[in-house]
Design a protein around this motif. Sequence first.
Motif, PDB file in Angstrom:
ATOM      1  N   MET A   1       0.853  -1.180   0.000  1.00 35.57           N
ATOM      2  CA  MET A   1       0.000   0.000   0.000  1.00 35.57           C
ATOM      3  C   MET A   1       0.890   1.230   0.000  1.00 35.57           C
ATOM      4  SD  MET A   1      -2.866   1.216   2.735  1.00 35.57           S
ATOM      5  CE  MET A   1      -4.143   0.263   1.974  1.00 35.57           C
ATOM      6  N   ARG A   9      -3.262  12.871   2.575  1.00 33.66           N
ATOM      7  CA  ARG A   9      -3.837  12.482   3.866  1.00 33.66           C
ATOM      8  C   ARG A   9      -4.918  13.460   4.294  1.00 33.66           C
ATOM      9  NH1 ARG A   9       0.402  12.254   8.041  1.00 33.66           N
ATOM     10  NH2 ARG A   9       1.370  11.522   6.173  1.00 33.66           N
ATOM     11  N   TRP A  16     -12.996  10.605   4.827  1.00 31.86           N
ATOM     12  CA  TRP A  16     -13.321   9.714   5.940  1.00 31.86           C
ATOM     13  C   TRP A  16     -14.240  10.390   6.958  1.00 31.86           C
ATOM     14  CZ3 TRP A  16      -7.560   8.269   5.922  1.00 31.86           C
ATOM     15  CH2 TRP A  16      -7.340   7.115   5.167  1.00 31.86           C
ATOM     16  N   MET A  57      -7.343   4.457  -3.703  1.00 31.98           N
ATOM     17  CA  MET A  57      -7.734   4.953  -2.379  1.00 31.98           C
ATOM     18  C   MET A  57      -9.144   5.535  -2.371  1.00 31.98           C
ATOM     19  SD  MET A  57      -5.341   4.405  -0.154  1.00 31.98           S
ATOM     20  CE  MET A  57      -5.943   5.467   1.149  1.00 31.98           C
ATOM     21  N   ALA A  71     -14.137   7.488  -0.061  1.00 26.91           N
ATOM     22  CA  ALA A  71     -13.024   6.596   0.263  1.00 26.91           C
ATOM     23  C   ALA A  71     -13.362   5.167  -0.157  1.00 26.91           C
ATOM     24  CB  ALA A  71     -12.733   6.647   1.761  1.00 26.91           C
ATOM     25  N   ARG A  75     -10.974   4.360   7.231  1.00 23.03           N
ATOM     26  CA  ARG A  75      -9.704   4.799   7.814  1.00 23.03           C
ATOM     27  C   ARG A  75      -9.071   3.633   8.581  1.00 23.03           C
ATOM     28  NH1 ARG A  75     -11.226   9.361  10.542  1.00 23.03           N
ATOM     29  NH2 ARG A  75     -10.200  10.800   9.163  1.00 23.03           N
ATOM     30  N   HIS A  78      -7.482   1.145   6.275  1.00 23.62           N
ATOM     31  CA  HIS A  78      -6.243   1.702   5.740  1.00 23.62           C
ATOM     32  C   HIS A  78      -5.112   1.579   6.764  1.00 23.62           C
ATOM     33  CE1 HIS A  78      -3.488   4.320   3.609  1.00 23.62           C
ATOM     34  NE2 HIS A  78      -3.400   5.081   4.676  1.00 23.62           N
ATOM     35  N   GLN A  81      -3.939  -1.965   7.134  1.00 23.76           N
ATOM     36  CA  GLN A  81      -3.087  -2.376   6.021  1.00 23.76           C
ATOM     37  C   GLN A  81      -1.682  -1.792   6.152  1.00 23.76           C
ATOM     38  OE1 GLN A  81      -3.941  -4.731   3.613  1.00 23.76           O
ATOM     39  NE2 GLN A  81      -1.718  -4.637   3.385  1.00 23.76           N
TER      40      GLN A  81
END
Length: 154
Positions: A1, A9, A16, A57, A71, A75, A78, A81
């Motif tokens: 990833m 971000r 998110w 993403m 998204a 979150r 993510h 991961q």
Amino acid sequence: MTRLGDLERAVMDVLWDSVPGTSDGITVREVADALDGRELAYTTVMTVLDRLAGKGMVQREREGRAWRYRAAASREAHIAQLMLDALDLGGSRDAALVRFARSVTGTEAEVLRAALGAEAHGTGSGGAALTDRVEAPSADGIGRRGRVDKATDR
């Protein structure tokens, strides 16, 4: 990833925080407006969202002449991961896991124990009942711790 840059971000945080998983998403303008303190050009936000779509993403869907973005994963998914990817960096996964387990708070350790117990007993992922017990991050974000993308069909 792929790790996200600061602007990526910030854009993902907007998605998110403001787009529920069942939502149709938000437009570039809505994302740009939510990033009010950054004074970014519309085209900059559009480029970031396009690149995030290319990285998998975000998902997007055409609505008239505009795209609506959301998204692709939560979150939490993510972050999980990212943690798994960090374990793959080399060395001993077991040693890294032990070191991690020793660094979490008591409450976080309880959540991990409950999740591992639920997984061992085949009762599922644990869900919100487990995560509700973990402290929310501070307001500044610093703590101790669906749909097809039709743009690719051009």
